[in-house]
Write an enzyme that holds these catalytic residues in place. Structure first.
Site, PDB file in Angstrom:
ATOM      1  N   TYR A 110      -2.319  -1.102  10.135  1.00 30.02           N
ATOM      2  CA  TYR A 110      -2.284  -1.554   8.736  1.00 30.02           C
ATOM      3  C   TYR A 110      -1.063  -0.990   8.026  1.00 30.02           C
ATOM      4  CZ  TYR A 110      -3.587  -1.696   3.776  1.00 30.02           C
ATOM      5  OH  TYR A 110      -3.588  -1.879   2.411  1.00 30.02           O
ATOM      6  N   SER A 129       0.846  -1.192   0.000  1.00 28.00           N
ATOM      7  CA  SER A 129       0.000   0.000   0.000  1.00 28.00           C
ATOM      8  C   SER A 129       0.880   1.240   0.000  1.00 28.00           C
ATOM      9  CB  SER A 129      -0.908   0.023   1.233  1.00 28.00           C
ATOM     10  OG  SER A 129      -1.552   1.283   1.369  1.00 28.00           O
ATOM     11  N   LYS A 146       2.141  -3.107   6.306  1.00 21.46           N
ATOM     12  CA  LYS A 146       2.535  -2.991   4.900  1.00 21.46           C
ATOM     13  C   LYS A 146       3.971  -2.480   4.768  1.00 21.46           C
ATOM     14  CE  LYS A 146      -1.167  -4.471   2.816  1.00 21.46           C
ATOM     15  NZ  LYS A 146      -1.141  -5.786   2.122  1.00 21.46           N
TER      16      LYS A 146
END
Length: 268
Positions: A157, A144, A161
């Site tokens: 998150y 991401s 990533k």
């Protein structure tokens, strides 16, 4: 362009919808044989059924699941050439965005890393011996842009990533000399179920901004994120980059990160 993927064997995780579904569809169209992993199938995935597609229903939160998926590729098609670690985003039962560092507790952090990093690590661990048996292979990890440009939301998150990006670089250095290429594709906001499902990102941002969910998808989110193109990314646009990276046409590309982000990242 012929991507020279005819007869190649691929594993794609998170394959039932969104980016994963687009990757499966694209690889099949290029002549690859695909093992598609997801918790459940969908009508769209079922529509691709044929001799070159095997669906494996698994929950990648189970530490044993990634290895079972990779083993299935060897059982069904005799080996493995391609691994696309696409599964990611909100773990099962979680809705994002989630605002503020103090919001996720230890359990939330563990679940986020299990789904977005550890499942990929386990799949890679199982895939490398099979790829080495065939003289090489290609791995694409779907990360991401938030790994490079974090914000005060989804901090767990974003951190997972960022870890995936580091793993990609390390693997490319270790296994590049043995014929395994490892690259990262980092999408920006993609118009997938993460955004569009009931209770998803569009609804959460609609509640936070007072805008309607359709307005969030079409204009509010692109404006908020300063997307140069003025729209969310289409899943096929990510899948096309993934397909090129796993192709022998990209034989000299390894350890690289490609942003497909509608212009979200502004640094050069």
């Amino acid at each position: 362009m012929d991507l020279q993927l005819s007869g190649k064997v691929a594993v794609v995780t998170g394959a039932s919808k969104g980016i994963g579904l687009a990757v499966v569809r694209t690889l099949l169209a290029e002549g690859a044989r695909v093992v598609a992993a997801s918790r459940k199938t969908t009508a769209e995935l079922d529509a691709l059924a044929g001799a070159d597609l095997v669906h494996v229903p698994v929950d990648l939160m189970d530490p044993e699941a990634p290895g079972r998926v990779v083993a299935r590729a060897a059982e069904e098609f005799g080996g493995l050439d391609i691994l696309v670690n696409n599964a990611g985003g909100p773990p099962p039962g979680v809705s994002l965005p989630r605002f503020g560092f103090l919001t996720p507790d230890d359990t939330a952090w563990r679940e986020m890393f299990e789904f977005n990093l550890f499942s990929a690590v386990r799949a890679i661990r199982a895939a490398i011996p099979l790829m080495l048996q065939r003289g090489g292979g290609a791995i694409v990890n779907v990360s991401s842009v938030l790994a490079r440009q974090p914000a005060p939301m989804n901090v767990d998150y974003n951190a997972a990533k960022a870890g995936m990006n580091t793993v990609t670089k390390a693997l490319s250095e270790e296994y590049g000399p043995q014929g395994i290429r490892v690259n990262t594709v980092s999408p920006g906001p993609v118009r997938t179920a993460w955004w569009t499902e009931e209770g998803g990102a569009a609804d959460i941002l609609a509640a936070a901004t007072g805008a309607g969910r359709d307005a969030v998808l079409d204009s509010v989110a692109p404006e908020m994120m300063k997307l140069t193109t003025g729209r969310l990314v289409d899943p096929q646009e990510v899948a096309d980059v993934v397909a090129l990276l796993v192709s022998p046409r990209s034989a000299s590309t390894t350890g690289a990160e490609f942003a497909v982000d509608a212009g979200f990242l502004k640094e050069s």
